[in-house]
Write an enzyme that holds these catalytic residues in place. Structure first.
Site: not given
Ligand code: ADP
Length: 460
Positions: A241, A120, A239
């Protein structure tokens, strides 16, 4: 010259393994499944032409992470290519590299691309270098609590601590004040180490209740890249989906263009190949920020397929075989050929109990009947009468994807299909999903990542 694959191995399980077998089947490719001891009665392995037990003395998850054994089976069985699915080894550059070394095509980006984007922090630097806005933060691992405190003081609370190798909504801690940061710092590091094997964490500004908008990308081996528009994945719990849809009808045309163009900029910066997703957060003032790239197929790719008519998994395979996007087989001569039509919604049906903090439920399914009909697509994993839901793997049972001309109608179709679903023996989140689909704010697109937490009536 394009090589045509004769045999593809899927280094995964459950619904995504079945999804890939289907694409292979349609392309006339023989399929190979691998399965752990715990999966010996799972449905996915019966859907492949051949299947092999792996990880005899390993744990249920470790079996699917054993690069050496998977490649050994592939070589022994004359496999031309491996599809990694999502999760497990799908974002592991080492796996892609090893496949390449032994002459097996990895159906995904090259290991070099994965190395640039899988992490990330690294991917934020790539985005920043091509002028794409990123969330304010330190673009490196934080090495001490003091460094984290100093940064949080500078940018102001709330902040979020994230595992740089994180994924699946795990390894993140929202911190609202100094005391909490002191408390959470080491536990965030420990959690990162435990979940991802790497203790590196970084810190960035926490954006209150943004929308999560992501862009589907396809790139071939010759530098051609297109986007297949966006998905709205704001309906999340912790967090993660829960429901995804496309188009993201509550954003403006200008925002859509800006986000899709920025996704292309990032993909071009690394000469992206195969299918991938570029994720953004959109704040309440309408500014978007890059968060990460997922260099693999995603769970929610179905909604994009429904509106564009492009089979993303088949495209991944054709790209790996060497076809260009503009070949007759893939058929995307230019960006203009991607023409979304209508609306699509995906619901993730899980074996979780919404009345008990979504605790995963396990046991034997004694009734399993599905809904179908016009505008409904099912991507199932291990749902059948008599199947056993084990505690070892993720709790996704079936994905229900609807398509219709209007969003409201797509929501009605989803709701109808969910009501037709009869599952007994394990608890599921079906009643909760129906409540979301019927919610006025959801239907009007008035939703952000805080939607579930802000609407306790969804649990009734
Ligand atoms: P993962 O790789 O685990 O899925 P992501 O970085 O994609 O993690 O983030 C998942 C979700 O976490 C986002 O969709 C969003 O809801 C939330 N999130 C991540 N970073 C931030 C942030 N800086 N501010 C607010 N929410 C965030």
């Amino acid at each position: 010259m394009n090589k045509r694959f004769k045999k593809v191995l899927v280094a995964n399980r459950g619904e995504i393994a079945i999804r890939v077998f289907r694409a292979c089947n349609e392309l006339g490719i023989r399929t190979v499944a691998i399965y752990s001891d715990e999966d010996k009665n799972s449905l996915f392995r019966t859907k492949a032409d051949e299947s092999y037990l792996i990880g005899r003395n390993k744990g249920p998850v470790e079996a699917y992470l054993d690069i050496h054994e998977i490649i050994k089976i592939a070589l022994k069985r004359g496999v031309d290519a491996i599809h990694p699915g999502y999760g497990f080894l799908s974002e592991n550059p080492e796996f892609a590299r090893k496949c390449e070394e032994v002459g097996i095509e990895f159906i995904g980006p090259t290991h070099e691309i994965m190395e640039k984007l899988g992490d990330k922090i690294q991917s934020k630097i790539v985005a920043h270098n091509v002028g794409v806005p990123i969330i304010p933060g330190i673009e490196k691992s934080v090495y001490s609590k003091e460094e984290a405190l100093e940064y949080a003081d500078y940018c102001g609370y709330p902040v979020i601590l994230k595992a740089s190798a994180g994924g699946g909504g795990r390894g993140m801690r929202v911190v609202r004040n100094k005391e909490d940061l002191i408390k959470e710092y080491y536990s965030a590091k420990n959690e990162a180490k435990k979940a991802f094997g790497i203790e590196d964490i970084f810190i960035e500004k926490y954006i209150e209740k943004p929308k999560h908008i992501e862009v589907q990308i396809l790139g071939d081996k010759y530098g051609n890249i297109v986007h297949l528009y966006e998905r709205d994945c704001s309906i999340q719990r912790r967090h993660q989906k829960v429901i995804e849809f496309t188009p993201a009808f509550s954003i403006t045309e200008e925002q859509r263009k800006g986000i899709c163009n920025d996704a292309i900029k990032i993909a071009k910066a690394v000469n992206y190949r195969s299918a991938g997703t570029v994720e953004f957060l959109l704040d309440s003032s309408g500014n978007h920020y890059f968060i990460e790239v997922n260099p693999r197929i995603q769970v929610e790719h179905t909604v994009t397929e429904m509106v564009t008519g492009i089979d993303i998994v088949e495209s991944q395979i054709l790209i790996a075989e060497g076809y260009s996007l503009d070949s007759d087989e893939i058929g995307i001569k230019s960006q203009k050929d991607v023409k979304p039509r209508g609306y699509s919604i995906q619901c993730r049906v899980t074996t979780e109990d919404p009345l008990n903090k979504f605790a995963p439920d396990i046991g034997t399914i004694d009734t399993y009947r599905t809904g179908s009909g016009f505008g409904i697509r099912l991507d199932g994993g291990n749902g059948f009468t008599g199947s056993n839901i084990s505690p070892y793997y993720d709790s996704l049972l079936v994905k229900i994807t609807s398509w219709s001309r209007t969003f409201e109608d797509a929501a009605r179709k989803s709701s109808r299909a969910l009501k037709e679903l009869k599952i007994r023996g394990v608890k599921t989140n079906v009643p909760f999903l129906i409540n979301v689909l019927n919610h006025e704010d959801f239907l009007r697109g008035r939703c952000n990542t805080g939607f579930i937490a802000d609407n306790p009536e969804l649990f009734d």
